[in-house]
Design a protein around this motif. Sequence first.
Motif, PDB file in Angstrom:
ATOM      1  N   LYS A  41     -13.332  -1.432  -1.467  1.00 18.75           N
ATOM      2  CA  LYS A  41     -13.171   0.113  -2.378  1.00 18.75           C
ATOM      3  C   LYS A  41     -12.358  -0.329  -3.612  1.00 18.75           C
ATOM      4  O   LYS A  41     -12.710   0.200  -4.728  1.00 18.75           O
ATOM      5  CB  LYS A  41     -12.365   0.853  -1.523  1.00 18.75           C
ATOM      6  N   ASP A  42     -11.533  -1.457  -3.551  1.00 21.71           N
ATOM      7  CA  ASP A  42     -10.774  -1.655  -4.735  1.00 21.71           C
ATOM      8  C   ASP A  42     -11.046  -3.179  -5.626  1.00 21.71           C
ATOM      9  O   ASP A  42     -10.533  -3.252  -6.714  1.00 21.71           O
ATOM     10  CB  ASP A  42      -9.048  -1.666  -4.318  1.00 21.71           C
TER      11      ASP A  42
ATOM     12  N   THR B 243      -2.119   1.499  -7.874  1.00 17.60           N
ATOM     13  CA  THR B 243      -3.628   2.146  -7.925  1.00 17.60           C
ATOM     14  C   THR B 243      -4.672   1.280  -7.448  1.00 17.60           C
ATOM     15  O   THR B 243      -5.988   1.926  -7.007  1.00 17.60           O
ATOM     16  CB  THR B 243      -3.711   2.179  -9.416  1.00 17.60           C
ATOM     17  N   ALA B 244      -4.470  -0.205  -7.272  1.00 18.83           N
ATOM     18  CA  ALA B 244      -5.740  -0.807  -6.759  1.00 18.83           C
ATOM     19  C   ALA B 244      -4.983  -2.005  -5.900  1.00 18.83           C
ATOM     20  O   ALA B 244      -4.025  -2.443  -6.424  1.00 18.83           O
ATOM     21  CB  ALA B 244      -6.841  -1.329  -7.318  1.00 18.83           C
TER      22      ALA B 244
ATOM     23  N   LYS C 291     -11.843  -3.196  -9.183  1.00 16.10           N
ATOM     24  CA  LYS C 291     -10.892  -2.853 -10.013  1.00 16.10           C
ATOM     25  C   LYS C 291     -10.099  -4.149 -10.507  1.00 16.10           C
ATOM     26  O   LYS C 291      -9.391  -3.992 -11.287  1.00 16.10           O
ATOM     27  CB  LYS C 291     -10.168  -1.793  -9.677  1.00 16.10           C
TER      28      LYS C 291
ATOM     29  N   ARG D   8       0.947  -1.357   0.145  1.00 16.46           N
ATOM     30  CA  ARG D   8      -0.178   0.196  -0.187  1.00 16.46           C
ATOM     31  C   ARG D   8       1.034   1.068   0.086  1.00 16.46           C
ATOM     32  O   ARG D   8       0.407   2.626  -0.286  1.00 16.46           O
ATOM     33  CB  ARG D   8      -0.750   0.044   1.248  1.00 16.46           C
TER      34      ARG D   8
ATOM     35  N   SER E  63      -6.040  -5.284  -3.299  1.00 21.01           N
ATOM     36  CA  SER E  63      -7.023  -5.879  -2.304  1.00 21.01           C
ATOM     37  C   SER E  63      -6.296  -7.433  -1.944  1.00 21.01           C
ATOM     38  O   SER E  63      -5.730  -8.233  -2.575  1.00 21.01           O
ATOM     39  CB  SER E  63      -8.484  -6.316  -2.993  1.00 21.01           C
TER      40      SER E  63
ATOM     41  N   SER F  50     -10.903  -5.992  -0.163  1.00 21.23           N
ATOM     42  CA  SER F  50     -11.141  -4.529  -0.061  1.00 21.23           C
ATOM     43  C   SER F  50     -12.290  -3.951  -0.841  1.00 21.23           C
ATOM     44  O   SER F  50     -12.245  -4.159  -1.967  1.00 21.23           O
ATOM     45  CB  SER F  50      -9.878  -3.799  -0.422  1.00 21.23           C
TER      46      SER F  50
END
Length: 845
Positions: free
Chosen positions: A582-583, A557-558, A586, A551, A560, A580
């Motif tokens: 959020k990611d 950029t992504a 993607k 991280r 998990s 994750s």
Amino acid sequence: MFRTALRNVLAHKARLLMTVLAVMLGVAFVAGTLVFTSTLSHAFQKSSEKGFAQVDVALRPDESTHMGPGEAARLSQKLLDRAERLPGAGGALGEVSGFAALADKDGKLVGQGWSTRGGNYYAGKDGRGTDFRYPVKDGRAPQRAGEIMLDARTAERTGYQVGDTVRMSVDGPVRQEKVVGVFTTDDGGVAAGGTLVLFDTRTAQSLFTKPGEYEQIILTAAKGTSQAQLLKQVEESLPKEVEATTGKTLADEQARMIDREMSGMRTFMLVFAGISLFVGVFIIANTFTMLVAQRTKELALMRAVGASRRQVTRSVLLEAGVVGTIAAVIGLVTGIGIAVGLRALLNAFDLTVPDGPLLVGTDAVVASLVVGIGVTMLAAWLPARRAAKIPPVAAMSSVHATPTTRSLVVRNTIGSILFAAGAALVLLATGMGFNEAQAPMALGACVLVVGVFVLTPLLSRPLIAAAGPVLRAFGVSGKLARQNAVRNPRRTAATASALMIGLTLITGLTVVAGSSQQAINKMAADSLKADYTLSMANYRDLSPEVEKTLRDLPDVTALSPLRRADAEVDGTSHWLSGVSGKDVGKLVNLDFDSGSFAGLADGGVLVDRATAKENDWKRGSTLKFTFEDGKREKLTVAGVYRGNEMMQGLMMDTSVLDPHTQRPSDAQVMVKLKDGVSAAGKDRVAKALGENPAILIQSKQDIADATAQEFTIMLNMLYGLLAMAVVVAVLGVVNTLAMSVFERSQEIGMLRAIGLDRKSVKRMVRLESIVIALFGGVMGVGLGLFFGWAVGELLGGAFSTYSLVVPWDRIALFLTLAAAVGVLAALWPARRAARMNMLAAIKSE
């Protein structure tokens, strides 16, 4: 009759040579397998027994008393102290162990593929004692974090010495450790080429369990106390959730486990030996059928002077018994040599086997004799029975009656029934589940192959006739070759069937492997949007520290993790995946029936379609969770998705899962970079993780390449094992052609006399051989494609991306190899036919 049988064996040495070779190869594989696995099993068991020699009683958590999610509670320091105070205990120590990957001086993983473990050196409660399991050879025991001991074998092969600093990993992050000692051990994993790294107890507990917790407590009995007495004391005074076992029981359990592991290898290798012997049956039956046909007059005269049918049958079976005994003895000796060679091969590849004697057990000797003699006599039984039926009047004629039309009708009817029944079973199995279908499909495949074999004489005429236009291009030689190939359909069928068996298996395996490889590649391409996935080299769990480290990289950029845990949901155990929220959208491709990844951000749960249907869940359903820490929570289903091999089950955000997880760990971590897939990006990820040899960093192409390599290795191994069956089939073609040339001596002499030159005779025999080999090859490829399709139908239920892939280039290669087999097999018979003296041949009977 016994003297007659011996005389016939001595009189037909050359003709029986191929039979001896065929049986000998199969017996050698059987004997070699049994000797090799027995030697390996015995060596590991003896090594294991040494490891338990100083263990009188071992205490472990009783898994049967554990209820609910999470792991069973481990053993505490308090329990260790209590066990040590038992009146019959002479000493006690706590044991902790887990995965530990050690890098050599070139940065490569040591002991890959075998046991790569870490453990604790128990120096007593005060840290001043000695651990009887691991005698110190050089240096001292580790006393604090940053210090380790290496086993002597690993130290020797890596060149590490006391004072060196080594790189290693337990669950992902690289650790720099100082070697403070070298120890000796009888551990079976180390003896087999693995590694064992020891930490001080406190460090080992922080890595593998929890502070103050042990996986196992080992007790030694005080002087005058037996293992049974100490065990009784333990059972009377310690908690019920603790399981107590004597050292002897542990050694026996280990021996049984080793034997189970060896039995898998033993069964695998014996299957191929069985295939070789099955192919050899055709050669033996062919040989004795032709020998009986050539001795029609002799056997009929024996009947005429008083020999009974039973005596004639016994005479032929005695010949087979003598041949089988010779082949079995030679095969046993050859098998022992194979076992020695396999053991040397393992050592050459650094797959060390514990020291121990070569074990030639009675099972290997008995199996060799039973298999060698039994298979030969079984294959000779039908020709022997046929010989007994020769009427005395046949002595008047040189040719016995050919098979009747009725017998061929009966054979074709039986073959058709078997073919239909086998095909029906296989087709029925394709509609079942994978586990339920295995037995009916295996049975159906066997019945179908037998049916095809029985029908082969019927199939030989149209299939060989199809080669007529090609053979006509070779003039008289081609025409004669075609006629000779179908002159005796039964013999041609038996010869071609031997090659058919081998090519059926080779083609089927190639189709299944190629289709599976494409399915896995497609799965990776369809389900992954991530540039790279990171996992441990041994596919164990990764530490969450890997995700935290990545991280901090500026070009990520992504990101998990795919975090695994278990929990009870509405009273039923389920696996959970923490990602994750959020990611993850993607990084993976998933099709949703309802909802989306957005539901994870609000603390919702995603459920795959199959699980939702099974439990009657849908979007909006409220689920009651009991996590591994015992806490309960109600969560809402935020979406239903179509699961695949990578993502399935219940999915939630790591922020929801982690607070309830005792030791968070990841199956893998998915990463997307600014520049996408590139050598520079991969190198930056590797450097951020300390260039850890225990971590695999793979793009979708890397996954495809690794899969292709695994399938290639597997196929090459199987091809090597099946090559023996093909070699036996080649011997069968040689045998058939040689005897066919002998039978047709007069005919060949006449052809030579009326103008057929030696070159044309050779061509005739070669073309006949090629036609027979290609006939077997075409049938083998056809059956292999059918079985490959049928197995694929089963795998399609497990792999949604599975589809049939027909490797036409490989099939063309297999048929080319079949033709080459025909050319190779015809070399000696063709030369013999061409060198035949035409006048002597014309006078022969």
